[in-house]
Structures are given as structure tokens and as C-alpha cells.
Design a protein around this motif. Structure first.
Motif, PDB file in Angstrom:
ATOM      1  N   GLU A 181       4.319   2.854  11.466  1.00  0.00           N
ATOM      2  CA  GLU A 181       3.646   3.103  12.743  1.00  0.00           C
ATOM      3  C   GLU A 181       2.531   4.141  12.636  1.00  0.00           C
ATOM      4  OE1 GLU A 181       4.784   4.098  17.370  1.00  0.00           O
ATOM      5  OE2 GLU A 181       6.360   4.040  15.864  1.00  0.00           O
ATOM      6  N   GLU A 182       2.790   5.232  11.937  1.00  0.00           N
ATOM      7  CA  GLU A 182       1.785   6.290  11.863  1.00  0.00           C
ATOM      8  C   GLU A 182       0.534   5.888  11.078  1.00  0.00           C
ATOM      9  OE1 GLU A 182       5.037   7.528   8.830  1.00  0.00           O
ATOM     10  OE2 GLU A 182       4.948   6.510  10.749  1.00  0.00           O
ATOM     11  N   TRP A 183       0.610   4.773  10.332  1.00  0.00           N
ATOM     12  CA  TRP A 183      -0.538   4.276   9.581  1.00  0.00           C
ATOM     13  C   TRP A 183      -1.170   3.043  10.198  1.00  0.00           C
ATOM     14  CZ3 TRP A 183      -2.793   6.731   5.575  1.00  0.00           C
ATOM     15  CH2 TRP A 183      -2.103   7.802   5.039  1.00  0.00           C
ATOM     16  N   VAL A 233       0.870  -1.165   0.000  1.00  0.00           N
ATOM     17  CA  VAL A 233       0.000   0.000   0.000  1.00  0.00           C
ATOM     18  C   VAL A 233       0.910   1.219   0.000  1.00  0.00           C
ATOM     19  CG1 VAL A 233      -1.786   1.283   1.252  1.00  0.00           C
ATOM     20  CG2 VAL A 233      -1.761  -1.224   1.335  1.00  0.00           C
ATOM     21  N   GLU A 234       0.584   2.177  -0.849  1.00  0.00           N
ATOM     22  CA  GLU A 234       1.342   3.422  -0.903  1.00  0.00           C
ATOM     23  C   GLU A 234       0.411   4.605  -0.696  1.00  0.00           C
ATOM     24  OE1 GLU A 234       3.290   3.418  -4.718  1.00  0.00           O
ATOM     25  OE2 GLU A 234       4.968   2.268  -3.939  1.00  0.00           O
ATOM     26  N   LYS A 235       0.964   5.648  -0.174  1.00  0.00           N
ATOM     27  CA  LYS A 235       0.261   6.920  -0.035  1.00  0.00           C
ATOM     28  C   LYS A 235       1.186   7.978  -0.609  1.00  0.00           C
ATOM     29  CE  LYS A 235      -2.925   9.683   1.641  1.00  0.00           C
ATOM     30  NZ  LYS A 235      -4.194   9.838   1.017  1.00  0.00           N
ATOM     31  N   ASP A 236       0.729   8.727  -1.600  1.00  0.00           N
ATOM     32  CA  ASP A 236       1.542   9.745  -2.270  1.00  0.00           C
ATOM     33  C   ASP A 236       2.858   9.163  -2.785  1.00  0.00           C
ATOM     34  OD1 ASP A 236      -0.426  11.681  -1.698  1.00  0.00           O
ATOM     35  OD2 ASP A 236       0.465  12.040   0.287  1.00  0.00           O
ATOM     36  N   MET A 295       3.238  -3.387   3.640  1.00  0.00           N
ATOM     37  CA  MET A 295       3.644  -4.425   2.702  1.00  0.00           C
ATOM     38  C   MET A 295       3.544  -5.808   3.316  1.00  0.00           C
ATOM     39  SD  MET A 295       7.826  -4.244   2.735  1.00  0.00           S
ATOM     40  CE  MET A 295       8.295  -5.966   2.707  1.00  0.00           C
ATOM     41  N   LEU A 296       3.558  -6.808   2.438  1.00  0.00           N
ATOM     42  CA  LEU A 296       3.763  -8.191   2.849  1.00  0.00           C
ATOM     43  C   LEU A 296       4.318  -8.961   1.673  1.00  0.00           C
ATOM     44  CD1 LEU A 296       1.677 -10.666   1.867  1.00  0.00           C
ATOM     45  CD2 LEU A 296       0.120  -9.488   3.365  1.00  0.00           C
ATOM     46  N   LEU A 297       5.146  -9.938   1.977  1.00  0.00           N
ATOM     47  CA  LEU A 297       5.682 -10.853   0.980  1.00  0.00           C
ATOM     48  C   LEU A 297       4.988 -12.193   1.168  1.00  0.00           C
ATOM     49  CD1 LEU A 297       9.505 -10.173   1.325  1.00  0.00           C
ATOM     50  CD2 LEU A 297       8.123  -9.684  -0.673  1.00  0.00           C
ATOM     51  N   ARG A 307      -5.490   1.049  10.111  1.00  0.00           N
ATOM     52  CA  ARG A 307      -5.859  -0.271   9.594  1.00  0.00           C
ATOM     53  C   ARG A 307      -6.027  -0.286   8.068  1.00  0.00           C
ATOM     54  NH1 ARG A 307      -6.436  -3.001  14.225  1.00  0.00           N
ATOM     55  NH2 ARG A 307      -7.419  -2.005  15.982  1.00  0.00           N
ATOM     56  N   THR A 308      -5.098   0.356   7.374  1.00  0.00           N
ATOM     57  CA  THR A 308      -5.158   0.405   5.913  1.00  0.00           C
ATOM     58  C   THR A 308      -5.056  -0.994   5.290  1.00  0.00           C
ATOM     59  OG1 THR A 308      -2.786   0.814   5.865  1.00  0.00           O
ATOM     60  CG2 THR A 308      -4.223   2.723   5.678  1.00  0.00           C
ATOM     61  N   TYR A 309      -4.415  -1.914   5.981  1.00  0.00           N
ATOM     62  CA  TYR A 309      -4.224  -3.253   5.463  1.00  0.00           C
ATOM     63  C   TYR A 309      -5.512  -4.046   5.404  1.00  0.00           C
ATOM     64  CZ  TYR A 309      -4.413  -4.200  10.425  1.00  0.00           C
ATOM     65  OH  TYR A 309      -4.815  -4.265  11.723  1.00  0.00           O
ATOM     66  N   LYS A 310      -6.500  -3.731   6.215  1.00  0.00           N
ATOM     67  CA  LYS A 310      -7.705  -4.557   6.329  1.00  0.00           C
ATOM     68  C   LYS A 310      -8.440  -4.739   5.000  1.00  0.00           C
ATOM     69  CE  LYS A 310      -9.896  -5.011  10.249  1.00  0.00           C
ATOM     70  NZ  LYS A 310     -10.802  -4.744  11.351  1.00  0.00           N
TER      71      LYS A 310
END
Length: 90
Positions: A77-79, A41-44, A50-52, A83-86
Motif C-alpha cells: 500500500e505505501e508504494w 520489485v524490491e526496495k532495500d 510482484m506478479l506471477l 506507481r513503481t510497477y509502471k
């Protein structure tokens, strides 16, 4: 983003989160990194999560079963509390 720049940014993220030595990170990415099995996941245009997914075959009763070992699962940490990964885990 160029492939090498992309990989460099994610190696840096790994180092920040896991505090591993660069020699270990280089070895791990050289042996297990593949864009086909890499989720992020990227922001700007900056990496935040990430995950492999490392493919393996498991042998049971002389039969092979494909599976994936999930590795390098991290979120800056700041993200993390957002819970952006969900939305990527099903």
C-alpha cells in the motif's frame, strides 16, 4: 537471498495484501510459482511489488496458443501510489 527466504517473503507479502489463508498461499505457490515466470520489485532487499505469470495453452480450432495468466499482481500500500510497477509493464 536464499531461495526459501525469498519465497517466504513473497508469500508473506501475498498474505498481507490479499488476506488469504496460508494453506491457500502454500497451495498456490507450490503449483504455480516459478522464478522464470515471477516478476518483482524490491526496495532495500524487501519485497514491495510482484506478479506471477502462469503459463497456459489455449486451444482454438484444434490449434494450441501459448499465453500467460497474470496472477498475484500486488504492490504494498505505501508504494502503490508511487506507481513503481509502471516501469515494468510494457
Amino acid at each position: 537471498m536464499e531461495s526459501k527466504d525469498f519465497e517466504r517473503q513473497y508469500k508473506h507479502l501475498w498474505k498481507i495484501i490479499f488476506k488469504d489463508k496460508e494453506s491457500f498461499i502454500d497451495m498456490y505457490f507450490n503449483n504455480f510459482f516459478s522464478l522464470d515466470d515471477f516478476y518483482y520489485v524490491e526496495k532495500d532487499n524487501k519485497p514491495i511489488s510482484m506478479l506471477l505469470s502462469v503459463p497456459y495453452n489455449y486451444c482454438y480450432n484444434e490449434k494450441l496458443y501459448p499465453f500467460a495468466y497474470l496472477s498475484g499482481i500486488l504492490t504494498k500500500e505505501e508504494w502503490a501510489l508511487r506507481r513503481t510497477y509502471k516501469k515494468y509493464i510494457k
